[in-house]
Enzyme design. Structure first.
Site, PDB file in Angstrom:
ATOM      1  N   SER A 130       0.560  -0.952   0.019  1.00  9.03           N
ATOM      2  CA  SER A 130       0.346   0.022   0.192  1.00  9.03           C
ATOM      3  C   SER A 130       0.618   1.007  -0.169  1.00  9.03           C
ATOM      4  CB  SER A 130      -0.946  -0.234   1.308  1.00  9.03           C
ATOM      5  OG  SER A 130      -0.243  -0.219   2.226  1.00  9.03           O
ATOM      6  N   LYS A 131       0.712   2.604  -0.823  1.00  8.92           N
ATOM      7  CA  LYS A 131       1.000   3.569  -0.515  1.00  8.92           C
ATOM      8  C   LYS A 131       1.618   3.965   0.529  1.00  8.92           C
ATOM      9  CE  LYS A 131      -2.962   6.253  -2.078  1.00  8.92           C
ATOM     10  NZ  LYS A 131      -3.099   7.272  -2.696  1.00  8.92           N
TER      11      LYS A 131
END
Length: 493
Positions: free
Chosen positions: A253-254
């Site tokens: 995930s970012k």
């Protein structure tokens, strides 16, 4: 003999994701290894979030890596159109066929009724699923309600007992109980298809023989298989690839790892090193060597060498591998690659007008403008001390601006300014309260060239990355704050 045909079908709703490139690479290698075709299709049925800017970024990012397709929206082909938004009548036809055959039905239930049903099922600790309320309406009533223009969706009928056996190329036969499956919506009230109908119809009409997709889609595989049976079509062979994970084993995930392909391009990674690293995600060469080219991967590709353990996407390991590739370049190629990356006239011409009026000698350019040629910055926490804002307010302002910028698809100075302006106005602050924080995060300096111009030149990936870095330096955002601030974000125009 049937030609092997694989595809990638990304949604143009955000930055081009490394997970998309990973799945695209394995689909392309599988097809090429079998002398087949790899195609690209755009899933843009989410009309609110899909943009042509995002679509173009997908093309550019995949091509930068060296991933090419033989058919797609931009190159054409015999099975077009390749954008789902342009295939509406096709889905309408097949949706109507399912209703006619009795495999699907019109559902007129309101969102309120469905929410209430879901809440009751959750309270009773049942799997939330549609209760078949509209499945038993008479044909006459359905026609009357359709004629009256009553909003409706088309749902597929799904068994509630027994198991579906999903043949997976990596796991063998996977048994999934039908009582976990909902009566999937196939056509939405806006007349556009959901993922399930569009994918099955497109894969069949485009002659897709093998579908390699992320394992997050495995639990819903029975619905896809059932649609093939309803239509009487042969289904493609299915392969559910392990998900990319952060070093802590959570799904990539970012918030924990930069996930945009263009971020890595902007940071100065070599495309061949990036592709090599993605090829190592859950797969290995027969001789276990770590460094290999795309041609070598295709030559030795065997889907059975994919390991089901979640591959770890580790920025340090990628950087190490990139270093190996860089050191093997000739000095001339190294210089040419560096020049192409940031020391080219196009990039320098963007920077020059902002630097020229601030220097008296050329030797002053590097200290002033070095942040234009950096990735992450060595930030000083003292730069973020504010006379007007508390430490918590500083983090809040920066996080809200970051979220606004993450949703921005047209990266232009006036739109960047509007994002910052919207946040400060909602918090009843002034632009001068927020801009010193932007200077510190983006340039690493208390003052420099216009920070708004700098943000436009640096681009969305580096700008967002540096804001995330600054927020982490200041202590990050707690789960409680995250929840509260996301609610606040929703109220900012």
């Amino acid at each position: 003999m049937t030609t092997v045909r694989t595809r990638i079908a990304p949604s143009p709703t955000g930055d081009p994701h490394v997970g998309t490139a990973y799945i695209a690479l394995f689909n392309m290698c599988f097809a090429r290894q079998h002398g087949g075709e790899f195609i690209l299709r755009i899933e843009d049925t989410d009309q609110l979030r899909s943009t042509r800017e995002s679509e173009q970024q997908i093309y550019d990012a995949l091509r930068w890596l060296g991933i090419e397709w033989s058919e797609g929206p931009d190159v054409g082909g015999p099975h077009g159109p390749y954008r789902q938004s342009e295939r509406g009548p096709i889905y309408q036809k097949y949706s109507a066929e399912l209703v006619e055959k009795g495999h699907a039905f019109h559902c007129f239930c309101s969102a309120e009724r469905l929410d209430k049903l879901r809440a009751e099922q959750m309270e009773a600790k049942q799997t939330p699923r549609y209760d078949g309320h509209c499945m038993h309406l008479s044909a006459e009533e359905v026609q009357q309600r359709l004629a009256a223009g009553e909003p409706n969706v088309v749902r597929m009928k799904v068994p509630s007992e027994g198991v579906c056996v999903v043949p997976d190329m990596l796991r063998g036969e996977v048994e999934i109980p039908w009582d976990r499956m909902d009566m999937q919506v196939l056509m939405k009230t806006d007349g556009l298809p959901t993922y399930f109908l569009a994918n099955v119809v497109d894969d069949h009409l485009m002659g897709i023989t093998h579908v390699l997709r992320g394992e997050e889609w495995l639990p819903s595989a029975p619905k896809l298989i059932l649609l093939y049976e309803y239509f009487g079509w042969d289904k493609p062979q299915l392969c559910y690839m392990p998900l990319l994970r952060n070093p802590d084993k959570s799904k990539l995930s970012k918030r924990k790892n930069p996930t945009s392909i263009t971020f890595y391009e902007r940071m100065g990674f070599l495309p061949q090193a990036m592709l090599n690293y993605l090829g190592r995600m859950g797969w290995s060469m027969p001789d276990e060597r770590e460094k290999f080219s795309l041609d070598e991967m295709i030559e030795h590709f065997d889907i059975n060498r994919v390991s089901l353990g979640g591959p770890i996407f580790d920025l340090e390991k990628l950087s190490w591998l990139n270093g190996q590739w860089m050191r093997e370049l000739s000095v001339e190629d190294f210089a040419a690659a560096a020049q192409k990356w940031a020391f080219n006239s196009n990039y320098l011409m963007q920077i020059a007008p902002h630097v020229q009026g601030r220097v008296e000698t050329f030797s002053q350019i590097a200290p002033l403008a070095s942040f234009f040629f950096a990735g992450g910055l060595n930030l000083d926490a003292k730069l973020f001390e504010s006379k007007k804002l508390s430490a918590d307010q500083v983090r809040q302002v920066m996080q809200l601006i970051l979220w606004k910028l993450e949703a921005l698809r047209q990266w232009e100075k006036d739109k960047i300014t509007a994002c910052i302006q919207a946040v400060v106005e909602h918090l009843e602050l002034k632009l001068r309260d927020a801009m010193p924080l932007m200077f510190a995060a983006i340039t690493g300096q208390a003052s420099s060239v216009s920070v708004l111009d700098a943000m436009q030149i640096l681009g969305p990936d580096l700008t967002r990355f540096r804001l995330r870095q600054a927020i982490e330096l200041l202590g990050g955002v707690s789960k409680k704050e995250n929840k509260e601030w996301e609610k606040l974000l929703a109220s900012i125009a």
